[in-house]
Design a protein around this motif. Structure first.
Motif, PDB file in Angstrom:
ATOM      1  N   UNK A 107     -27.098  69.798 -59.210  1.00 29.70           N
ATOM      2  CA  UNK A 107     -25.975  70.688 -59.512  1.00 29.70           C
ATOM      3  C   UNK A 107     -26.031  71.961 -58.684  1.00 29.70           C
ATOM      4  N   UNK A 108     -27.213  72.548 -58.616  1.00 34.14           N
ATOM      5  CA  UNK A 108     -27.372  73.829 -57.920  1.00 34.14           C
ATOM      6  C   UNK A 108     -27.047  73.689 -56.443  1.00 34.14           C
ATOM      7  N   UNK A 109     -27.520  72.596 -55.834  1.00 34.30           N
ATOM      8  CA  UNK A 109     -27.236  72.395 -54.412  1.00 34.30           C
ATOM      9  C   UNK A 109     -25.738  72.184 -54.194  1.00 34.30           C
ATOM     10  N   UNK A 110     -25.113  71.421 -55.103  1.00 34.84           N
ATOM     11  CA  UNK A 110     -23.662  71.200 -54.976  1.00 34.84           C
ATOM     12  C   UNK A 110     -22.929  72.531 -55.087  1.00 34.84           C
ATOM     13  N   UNK A 111     -23.332  73.313 -56.087  1.00 36.36           N
ATOM     14  CA  UNK A 111     -22.673  74.603 -56.320  1.00 36.36           C
ATOM     15  C   UNK A 111     -22.858  75.526 -55.112  1.00 36.36           C
ATOM     16  N   UNK A 112     -24.053  75.501 -54.538  1.00 36.33           N
ATOM     17  CA  UNK A 112     -24.357  76.393 -53.420  1.00 36.33           C
ATOM     18  C   UNK A 112     -23.609  75.963 -52.154  1.00 36.33           C
ATOM     19  N   UNK A 113     -23.652  74.647 -51.875  1.00 37.16           N
ATOM     20  CA  UNK A 113     -23.067  74.178 -50.624  1.00 37.16           C
ATOM     21  C   UNK A 113     -21.543  74.178 -50.638  1.00 37.16           C
ATOM     22  N   UNK A 114     -20.976  73.998 -51.839  1.00 37.19           N
ATOM     23  CA  UNK A 114     -19.502  73.975 -51.891  1.00 37.19           C
ATOM     24  C   UNK A 114     -18.940  75.369 -52.165  1.00 37.19           C
ATOM     25  N   UNK A 115     -19.816  76.363 -52.176  1.00 40.16           N
ATOM     26  CA  UNK A 115     -19.380  77.729 -52.503  1.00 40.16           C
ATOM     27  C   UNK A 115     -18.535  78.374 -51.420  1.00 40.16           C
ATOM     28  N   UNK A 116     -18.426  77.767 -50.232  1.00 38.97           N
ATOM     29  CA  UNK A 116     -17.576  78.325 -49.191  1.00 38.97           C
ATOM     30  C   UNK A 116     -18.337  79.142 -48.169  1.00 38.97           C
ATOM     31  N   UNK A 117     -19.597  79.439 -48.429  1.00 41.03           N
ATOM     32  CA  UNK A 117     -20.358  80.260 -47.496  1.00 41.03           C
ATOM     33  C   UNK A 117     -20.888  79.421 -46.340  1.00 41.03           C
ATOM     34  N   UNK A 118     -21.450  78.283 -46.673  1.00 46.79           N
ATOM     35  CA  UNK A 118     -22.044  77.434 -45.635  1.00 46.79           C
ATOM     36  C   UNK A 118     -20.997  76.532 -44.976  1.00 46.79           C
ATOM     37  N   UNK A 119     -20.139  75.916 -45.785  1.00 39.49           N
ATOM     38  CA  UNK A 119     -19.121  75.001 -45.244  1.00 39.49           C
ATOM     39  C   UNK A 119     -17.754  75.568 -45.594  1.00 39.49           C
ATOM     40  N   UNK A 120     -17.017  75.962 -44.540  1.00 41.46           N
ATOM     41  CA  UNK A 120     -15.737  76.607 -44.831  1.00 41.46           C
ATOM     42  C   UNK A 120     -14.648  75.601 -45.188  1.00 41.46           C
TER      43      UNK A 120
END
Ligand code: ATP
Length: 674
Positions: A574-587
């Motif tokens: 969950x945490x990785x999904x939340x972090x990666x889809x947060x818009x910071x890493x992948x626009x």
């Protein structure tokens, strides 16, 4: 037989027990329970699955496959056949004032039976277990009359002995009792069990990483928790295991005294009593492979077995002999060790022979040929009737007290975890490292440039992610760690699930607030973010909202799985999904995954922080100036719409926090009832 002095270390009323008759000469240390209880168990049988079911997806899929292949009814019928009977028609009566010792070799069913008497075993069972002919052990109103000490000591490792007993007293004793009376009761119990000298020591254990009181002292604290309520019935599973023979003797002496003086009904399993302990026992219930081999006066057991052809060799400890007999070894003491091994390896025929001898003995008994008894023993009707209206009105702590005590107890129990030097050092290290790497990047002269703005958005994202991670992963431990305690305390009706939930939520507040505030303030100052009180307060509110949401997610996963490993795996995903889809890493997230960013609480927190601290930079991104829209080169900042001051994000975060807390409550309720 001479008199045995029971040393209760400093007790104001020492007890003298005559070793042969257990006559109590002087005791007035405990108030008497209101309602004496006689216990009857009739034809109790218990069944468990014959095969261990491998947990996991594959086994579930296999089951489903079989279910579809053979039809549901067939599967259920098949499952019934795969049961193993572990208790066979156990029948008997225990009167108030008696101590019954359940003995038997390992695996003979002692724990299963005593947990059924306590109403704490969910295995399928038949027959009846009744207290005063009317109360089942599972009855809600009756639970509080029943003290049950399990084989494993379930205690809060971070509390002291006094705190452990005191909080149990406040939660368990009637609300009509004053604070002073409850303290007084705790002091009496400390004296009775001889643990007053360690009252200020912590329980200790693996979780808190500290050595505390000894195993025997832990056992006595666990017994003390049950004695506090002054129950009419006390059931103990192996209370003497891990104790030296003198302490074990003292403990059994104390139980004898409690039974005789207070007219309490006491049943205890006991593994291998010394001959001195054996002589103190009133009644013996001997089990072998789930069968009842003997139930009657402990002093009559030797004669009884001699009459059915199992005479005890001279000079042997009766307890050892009965365990040998129940294990299937029936040879005399002179048999060689070699013979013994061969017989023990083949216990079933021996046990069958013993059961046949017992049956023959019963035949003799019915013809008046013997005066030793197998079962049933007579019911002494002085036990009385129901609990009475007086008892039913005797409520425990109020809801507010339950919440307060659970919160305080939890704070004290976790004092070693959260404020440990290691935790504080790690967090401070991260704060200082961030401060040095992003030193004064937040000053307005720096945020005017692309790099400056990107730097600040980076540190804000890192700060929120780091705090989220540490809170999420530390909260995961809460419920799995407290599972045993929660189950034990709920089973004795100490508090309701909602009180536990609110108490724990309250306890989390200071702990989950201080460190994140400290870390984020350090970063705030070193990075040189907006130097205004308003901006600082708003930033801290956003940080706390994100932290509480992360902690709630951790609590939910912990409460749902009640299993650390599974909860941690789910949290990582969950945490990785939340972090990666947060818009910071992948626009630009792929269309089929674009929904995921709406679940990212980090994205909402980061977005609100960026709006607060980088409004100027955002304006250049085109949000406030449509003519330049689309030419923003601020990287990740492009995904933040500069439409407002972050009110929407904060509102969404608040809703997520409330929803997650509600989910924690539901998961906890569901698990507690399960
Ligand atoms: N839930 C269960 N699932 C499968 N087997 C079980 C279950 N509960 C008990 N048993 C089996 O029932 C038998 C009796 O177990 P129990 O724990 O009651 O024995 P015990 O006399 O208390 O043993 P010990 O003295 O070693 O604690 C054992 O063979 C045990 O493996």
């Amino acid at each position: 037989m001479g008199s045995i002095h029971i040393d209760l270390s400093g007790m104001s009323h020492p007890i003298d027990v005559d070793g042969s008759k257990n006559v109590v000469k002087e005791v007035d240390f405990m108030p008497k329970p209101k309602t004496p209880m006689h216990l009857t168990f009739n034809e109790v049988c218990c069944y468990v699955p014959a095969h261990f079911e491998v947990p996991g997806m594959m086994s579930k899929l296999n089951k489903l496959k079989k279910a579809f292949g053979r039809g549901k009814d067939e599967v259920i019928k098949g499952a019934d056949k795969k049961e193993r009977q572990i208790l066979h028609n156990i029948t008997g009566v225990v009167n108030p004032g008696e101590v019954v010792a359940i003995m038997g070799p390992s695996g003979s069913g002692k724990t299963t039976f005593i947990s059924l008497l306590a109403g704490r075993n969910k295995a399928r069972h038949t027959g009846s277990i009744l207290y005063n002919d009317q109360h089942k052990p599972t009855d809600k109103a009756f639970k509080r009359q029943l003290g049950y000490v399990t084989q494993e000591d379930a205690l809060y490792e971070g509390l002291t002995v006094f705190e452990t007993l005191y909080y149990t007293a406040v939660l368990r004793l009637p609300r009509a009792m004053t604070e002073a009376e409850k303290r007084e009761r705790v002091y009496i119990i400390l004296e009775v069990l001889g643990i007053s000298k360690v009252k200020g020591s912590i329980i200790g254990g693996f979780r808190v990483g500290r050595r505390g009181i000894s195993g025997g002292e832990k056992k006595r604290v666990a017994i003390g928790q049950e004695l506090l309520y002054n129950p009419s019935v006390i059931l103990l599973d192996e209370p003497t295991s891990g104790l030296d023979s003198t302490t074990a003797l003292n403990l059994i002496g104390t139980l004898e005294t409690l039974a005789q003086v207070g007219n309490r009904t006491i049943v205890t399993t006991i593994h291998q009593p010394s001959s001195r302990i054996y002589q103190m026992l009133d009644k013996l219930l001997l089990m072998g492979q789930g069968h009842l081999l003997f139930y009657g006066d402990a002093s009559a057991a030797t004669d009884y077995f001699a009459e059915i052809g199992y005479a005890m060799p001279y000079g042997m400890n009766p307890a050892d002999y009965f365990l040998d007999v129940a294990s299937g070894w029936s040879g005399d003491g002179s048999k060689k060790a070699k013979d013994r091994t061969s017989v023990v390896q083949n216990t079933d025929p021996e046990l069958k022979a013993l059961l046949r001898a017992i049956e023959r003995g019963r035949g003799l008994e019915s013809k008046g040929g013997t005066d030793t008894a197998l079962v049933p023993l007579a019911i002494d009707k002085k036990g009385g009737g129901g609990l009475g209206e007086e008892y039913k009105k005797e409520l425990g702590a109020t809801f507010a007290t339950q919440v307060r005590v659970i919160a305080i107890r939890s704070l004290k129990d976790r004092r070693f975890e959260k404020f440990s030097v290691d935790t504080v050092f790690t967090m401070m290290f991260v704060a200082v490292l961030c401060g040095m790497l992003w030193w004064q990047s937040g000053l307005s002269k720096n945020t005017g440039t692309t790099e400056g703005a990107m730097d600040v958005s980076g540190v804000l994202f890192f700060m929120l992610t780091y705090l989220s991670f540490s809170l999420l992963f530390s909260s995961i431990f809460t419920f799995p760690n407290e599972k045993t305690m929660l189950m034990k305390e709920r089973a004795s009706g100490m508090y309701c699930v909602s009180a536990f939930f609110f108490g724990r939520t309250l306890a989390d507040l200071p702990l989950d607030t201080c460190l994140p505030l400290l870390v984020s303030t350090g970063i705030y100052v070193m990075v040189g973010l907006k130097a205004s009180v308003g901006a600082y307060v708003l930033s801290m509110c956003i940080v706390l909202l994100v932290c509480f949401t992360a902690a709630s997610l951790g609590l939910f996963l912990g409460a749902w799985f009640l299993n650390l490993k599974r909860a941690q795996s789910a949290a990582t995903v969950l945490m990785l999904t939340i972090m990666l889809t947060g818009g910071f890493f992948v626009r630009t997230t792929p269309a089929w995954m674009s929904w995921a960013k709406y679940l990212s609480y980090i994205m909402y927190g980061w977005s609100a922080m960026v709006k607060l601290h980088l409004r100027g930079a955002l304006a250049k991104c085109g949000g406030e100036n449509p003519s330049t829209e689309g030419i923003c080169d601020y990287g990740a900042l492009g995904v933040v719409k500069s439409d407002a001051y972050g009110g929407t994000e904060v509102s969404i975060l608040l809703c997520m926090l409330i929803a997650l807390r509600a989910l924690v409550y539901i998961a906890l309720r569901y698990r507690a009832h399960e």
